[in-house]
Design an enzyme around this catalytic site. Structure first.
Site, PDB file in Angstrom:
ATOM      1  N   HIS A 142       6.216 -15.629 -13.365  1.00 37.95           N
ATOM      2  CA  HIS A 142       6.595 -16.183 -12.179  1.00 37.95           C
ATOM      3  C   HIS A 142       6.214 -17.791 -12.034  1.00 37.95           C
ATOM      4  O   HIS A 142       5.170 -18.363 -12.577  1.00 37.95           O
ATOM      5  CB  HIS A 142       5.141 -15.619 -11.211  1.00 37.95           C
ATOM      6  N   ASN A 174       3.256 -21.738   1.151  1.00 41.18           N
ATOM      7  CA  ASN A 174       4.451 -21.885   1.021  1.00 41.18           C
ATOM      8  C   ASN A 174       5.764 -20.962   1.667  1.00 41.18           C
ATOM      9  O   ASN A 174       6.858 -21.416   1.611  1.00 41.18           O
ATOM     10  CB  ASN A 174       4.703 -21.835  -0.532  1.00 41.18           C
ATOM     11  N   ILE A 180       6.830 -18.558   1.490  1.00 39.87           N
ATOM     12  CA  ILE A 180       7.824 -17.553   0.882  1.00 39.87           C
ATOM     13  C   ILE A 180       7.043 -16.380  -0.104  1.00 39.87           C
ATOM     14  O   ILE A 180       6.053 -16.643  -0.364  1.00 39.87           O
ATOM     15  CB  ILE A 180       8.416 -18.368  -0.329  1.00 39.87           C
ATOM     16  N   HIS A 214       9.903 -17.792  -6.501  1.00 41.65           N
ATOM     17  CA  HIS A 214       8.794 -16.738  -6.706  1.00 41.65           C
ATOM     18  C   HIS A 214       8.730 -16.181  -8.235  1.00 41.65           C
ATOM     19  O   HIS A 214       7.762 -16.166  -8.809  1.00 41.65           O
ATOM     20  CB  HIS A 214       8.672 -15.497  -5.796  1.00 41.65           C
ATOM     21  N   GLU A 223     -15.105  -0.495   3.670  1.00 42.69           N
ATOM     22  CA  GLU A 223     -15.153   0.068   2.379  1.00 42.69           C
ATOM     23  C   GLU A 223     -14.662  -0.685   1.059  1.00 42.69           C
ATOM     24  O   GLU A 223     -15.045  -0.869   0.027  1.00 42.69           O
ATOM     25  CB  GLU A 223     -14.912   1.650   2.297  1.00 42.69           C
ATOM     26  N   ASP A 236     -17.917  18.118  10.246  1.00 48.27           N
ATOM     27  CA  ASP A 236     -16.943  17.223  10.214  1.00 48.27           C
ATOM     28  C   ASP A 236     -15.747  17.367   9.916  1.00 48.27           C
ATOM     29  O   ASP A 236     -14.811  16.598  10.452  1.00 48.27           O
ATOM     30  CB  ASP A 236     -17.601  16.050   9.473  1.00 48.27           C
ATOM     31  N   HIS A 288     -13.012  14.486   6.580  1.00 47.34           N
ATOM     32  CA  HIS A 288     -14.430  13.864   5.953  1.00 47.34           C
ATOM     33  C   HIS A 288     -14.571  14.738   4.614  1.00 47.34           C
ATOM     34  O   HIS A 288     -15.562  14.461   3.855  1.00 47.34           O
ATOM     35  CB  HIS A 288     -15.496  13.912   6.984  1.00 47.34           C
ATOM     36  N   ARG A 311     -24.328  16.440   1.043  1.00 46.72           N
ATOM     37  CA  ARG A 311     -25.258  16.252   2.300  1.00 46.72           C
ATOM     38  C   ARG A 311     -26.109  17.600   2.374  1.00 46.72           C
ATOM     39  O   ARG A 311     -27.188  17.125   3.118  1.00 46.72           O
ATOM     40  CB  ARG A 311     -24.134  16.429   3.491  1.00 46.72           C
TER      41      ARG A 311
HETATM   42  C1  LIG Z   1      -1.122  -5.263  -3.752  1.00 41.68           C
HETATM   43  C2  LIG Z   1       0.067  -5.756  -4.287  1.00 41.68           C
HETATM   44  N1  LIG Z   1       1.373  -5.440  -3.873  1.00 41.68           N
HETATM   45  C3  LIG Z   1       2.502  -5.988  -4.344  1.00 41.68           C
HETATM   46  C4  LIG Z   1       2.526  -6.716  -5.186  1.00 41.68           C
HETATM   47  C5  LIG Z   1       3.681  -7.344  -5.796  1.00 41.68           C
HETATM   48  N2  LIG Z   1       3.997  -8.835  -5.606  1.00 41.68           N
HETATM   49  C6  LIG Z   1       3.596  -9.581  -6.457  1.00 41.68           C
HETATM   50  S1  LIG Z   1       3.620 -11.290  -5.629  1.00 41.68           S
HETATM   51  C7  LIG Z   1       4.249 -10.572  -4.262  1.00 41.68           C
HETATM   52  C8  LIG Z   1       4.521 -11.744  -3.034  1.00 41.68           C
HETATM   53  C9  LIG Z   1       3.500 -12.498  -3.043  1.00 41.68           C
HETATM   54  O1  LIG Z   1       3.840 -13.601  -2.190  1.00 41.68           O
HETATM   55  P1  LIG Z   1       2.975 -15.012  -2.113  1.00 41.68           P
HETATM   56  O2  LIG Z   1       1.510 -14.696  -2.237  1.00 41.68           O
HETATM   57  O3  LIG Z   1       3.431 -15.760  -1.026  1.00 41.68           O
HETATM   58  O4  LIG Z   1       3.179 -15.508  -3.568  1.00 41.68           O
HETATM   59  P2  LIG Z   1       4.270 -16.609  -3.659  1.00 41.68           P
HETATM   60  O5  LIG Z   1       5.712 -16.040  -3.582  1.00 41.68           O
HETATM   61  O6  LIG Z   1       4.374 -17.833  -2.720  1.00 41.68           O
HETATM   62  O7  LIG Z   1       4.123 -17.014  -5.067  1.00 41.68           O
HETATM   63  C10 LIG Z   1       4.173  -9.461  -4.571  1.00 41.68           C
HETATM   64  C11 LIG Z   1       4.684  -8.372  -3.051  1.00 41.68           C
HETATM   65  C12 LIG Z   1       0.988  -6.941  -5.643  1.00 41.68           C
HETATM   66  N3  LIG Z   1       1.150  -7.852  -7.087  1.00 41.68           N
HETATM   67  N4  LIG Z   1       0.135  -6.609  -5.283  1.00 41.68           N
HETATM   68 MG   LIG Z   2       3.883 -17.568  -0.836  1.00 44.84          MG
END
Ligand SMILES: Cc1ncc(C[n+]2csc(CCOP(=O)(O)OP(=O)(O)O)c2C)c(N)n1
Ligand SMILES: [Mg+2]
Length: 671
Positions: A35, A192, A194, A265, A414, A472, A476, A523
């Site tokens: 990335h 950002n 995005i 990204h 949790e 419950d 549960h 329990r």
């Molecule tokens: C729990 C989880 N769901 C999905 C992903 C896959 N994933 C990695 S980065 C991303 C997008 C993240 O967007 P952002 O945090 O805005 O990062 P940017 O594109 O700005 O670098 C996703 C969906 C992940 N790493 N973790």
């Molecule tokens: Mg972003």
């Protein structure tokens, strides 16, 4: 964004931050995966944070009083690798940068705490960094209260992306940090606009600053490419008593053809575009080359904290010998020597009095003797304190005016609780345990998995562990949760049969250094099955012979937790018919697997038929039911085949056929 303007506004800062950009661009392009855009966009923020605010000593990444830096947006791993490399972290060599994401490299796809000392925690599952950071900040507060500001006096900084803030767990973290006024927690949001699928507005219109402010955070919004604004915001954040959000407006992949788009990204690998980006940045050296003056400036940043560290070491050495030893023991996570004798004494007392108590109550009995001698434990529950039996008399409530309190009311969170407990364990100096109903393992799972992956000894106290909770009903009543916990690598899953095994399980859980524990507790009341006192911790073997066959051994009954009592009753019935029957209690499969083959064969010899009984789904039991020749014809499982139901528990055991009569019947059918 006008790159020329940025380049000329503060040329020195620009080139220093662009060293991060260039390393990220080159490493991702070489790996052909990763990335690129995030490290490019957050380079300015990171440069100001590391050079002007973060207290660290690159040569001593494990110095206890360092500030903690958490890259919650773990996909931007090249940001932290570039920072560690530039500042002179001995582990992150240029070769490591060049081997980004390759087999054997410490510079894995996402940052891993077990690969690099300079990485505080594993990130990648979005939201976990910000959620864990709550525990880091709580641990700092607790330890500062206990050992004083001379020894504990640091901040926790987090870089989080849009994704981290969109994840639900962020809300739990924000609520906790706001409620407990974790003023030394500072979150820098890479605002950002995005994510992978496009603009944030595609799926979210939340006013993030307002959300943080609603939970009593201090909130600032800045241009994330303006070094003076970043510096001023960090200074203001540290001065404010509340936790701080700094919303940093940034451009993903700044200066690259992919800027401000979701293409930015991922991996930017187009060679022409990458050359053009470097030209745009005014970066003229070859791939992986950082001009000597810039590298040396960064190394000065890396050694800036050495003086602080030395002064801290001096202050530590001025403490009394006893205090130094206690600080060292606490930070190393070593259990005090008294623990073993304390558990033995409790076991003896239980065996003699044979109380009929639920194992959740037995757990409280164990904690009542443990907590007074382990000042590093931090207990808590997700709003089920009275049900999980996690609070003991001496703990005190952790609060804004009582940082010495060792019990955390986590609220109905949790996931946030489990992540924060991991943060405490990672920080060091705290042994966290926390409770909820076992069925809500699902709500804690992402953190439970990360505890295992990160090699930390968090203890998850999971009560109400079967249909035995009764009325419950099926929402549960856990059925599949033992199986998922047992399927998780590096996790000890305890299901103790009585108060003695419960005490033994606690002793083992609290002496782990790199493995989390799940303690599954009932329990309903259970008879004491260990009525003969043994000083040895039998649970440590994972499984052991609780009652041996009289006469020729024809049957082996295996059980855990509440079903051990049922197996014992089935044994009585079978023995009465002259069928020699052994009962094996199996409180922890993982520990049994770690025993040598000779011991395992001694406990589960070939020959007799085998019946396993557990009020849960049967997944996993085949491993013990198959005999040594891989034959299943001599083994049977008595347990759950679907969800439970709402009724008194005795009725449920009858209706679902988990009874001593059914176990005896199953054994006889195999003979
Ligand atoms: C729990 C989880 N769901 C999905 C992903 C896959 N994933 C990695 S980065 C991303 C997008 C993240 O967007 P952002 O945090 O805005 O990062 P940017 O594109 O700005 O670098 C996703 C969906 C992940 N790493 N973790
Ligand atoms: Mg972003």
């Amino acid at each position: 964004m006008d790159i020329q303007e940025l380049r000329t506004r503060n040329p020195e800062h620009w080139m220093r931050s662009t060293a991060i950009r260039a390393l990220a661009l080159d490493a991702v392009a070489q790996a052909n995966s990763g990335h690129t855009g995030m490290p490019i966009g957050m380079a300015d923020v990171a440069t100001v944070l590391f050079s002007k605010h973060l207290k660290f000593d690159a040569q001593n990444p494990e110095w206890h009083d360092r500030d903690r830096f958490i890259l919650s947006a773990g996909h931007g791993s090249m940001l932290i690798y570039a920072l560690l490399h530039l500042t002179g972290d001995p582990e992150v060599t240029l070769d490591e940068i060049k081997n980004f994401r390759q087999w054997g490299a410490k510079t894995a796809g996402h940052p891993e705490n077990f690969l690099l000392k300079g990485v505080e925690m594993t990130t990648g599952p979005l939201g976990q960094g910000i959620a864990h950071s709550v525990g880091f900040a709580m641990a700092e507060e607790m330890l500062r209260a206990r050992f004083g500001k001379k020894l504990v006096d640091h901040h926790t900084y987090v870089i989080a992306g849009d994704g981290c803030l969109m994840e639900g767990v962020s809300q739990e973290a924000i609520g906790l940090a706001g409620r407990y006024e974790l003023g030394r927690l500072i979150v820098l949001w890479d605002n950002n606009d995005i994510t992978i699928d496009g603009k944030v507005s595609l799926s979210d219109v939340t006013n993030q600053p307002a959300r943080f402010a609603a939970s009593q955070w201090h909130v600032q919004e800045i241009d994330g490419h303006d070094p003076e604004a970043i510096d001023a915001a960090l200074t203001a954040a540290k001065a404010d008593p509340r936790p701080s959000l700094i919303a940093c407006k940034t451009h993903i992949a700044l200066g690259h053809a992919a800027q401000d788009t979701s293409k930015g990204h991922g991996a930017l690998t187009n060679a022409d575009q990458n050359i053009a980006a470097k030209e745009n940045w005014g970066w003229t050296t070859g791939p992986f080359e950082v001009p000597a003056d810039i590298k040396s400036w960064w190394e000065t940043v890396g050694s800036r904290g050495a003086q602080d560290r030395e002064a801290w070491e001096q202050r530590l050495s001025e403490q009394s010998a006893a205090r130094q030893a206690e600080f060292a023991r606490t930070m190393a996570g070593d259990a005090p020597k008294k623990l073993s004798a304390t558990i033995k004494a409790l076991k003896k007392q239980i065996s003699e009095t044979a109380p009929k108590v639920a194992t959740r109550k037995a757990s409280e009995m164990a904690l009542e003797v443990i907590n007074p001698i382990l000042p590093e434990t931090c207990g808590g529950s997700a709003d089920l304190t009275g049900s999980n039996n996690t609070l003991t008399g001496d703990m005190g409530k952790f609060d804004t005016d009582n940082r010495k309190g060792r019990y955390v009311y986590w609220g109905i969170r949790e996931h946030g609780m489990s992540s924060a407990m991991n943060g405490m364990a990672l920080h060091g100096g705290i042994r966290p345990y926390g409770g909820t109903f076992m069925a809500f393992t699902d709500y804690a799972r992402p953190a439970m998995r990360l505890a295992a992956l990160q090699h930390i000894p968090t203890v998850f106290v999971m009560t109400h562990d079967s249909i035995g909770l009764g009325e419950d009903g099926p929402t549960h009543q856990p059925v599949e949760h033992l199986a998922i916990s047992r399927a998780t690598p590096n996790t000890l899953v305890f299901r103790p049969a009585d108060a003695v095994e419960t005490a033994e399980a606690w002793e083992i859980a609290l002496t782990q250094s790199a493995t989390p524990s799940v303690i599954s507790l009932t329990r309903q009341n259970l008879k004491t099955v260990r009525t003969e006192h043994k000083t040895a911790n039998l649970t440590e073997k994972g499984a052991y012979v609780l009652a041996d066959a009289e006469g020729k051994r024809q049957v082996i009954l295996m059980a855990t937790g509440s079903e051990v009592e049922i197996a014992m009753a089935a044994r009585d019935a079978l023995q009465a018919e002259g069928i020699g029957t052994r009962v094996v209690s199996m409180p922890c499969w993982e520990l049994f697997e770690q025993q040598d083959e000779a011991y395992r064969r001694k406990v589960l010899p070939a020959g007799p038929v085998r019946v396993a009984v557990e009020a849960a789904c049967g997944m996993g039991w085949d491993k013990w039911l198959f005999n040594e020749r891989g034959k299943r014809d001599k083994g049977a499982f008595v347990g759950m085949t679907g969800f439970g139901a709402s009724a008194p528990y005795e009725v449920l055991y009858e209706q679902f056929g988990i009874t001593s009569a059914k176990v005896a019947e199953a054994a006889k059918a195999l003979l």
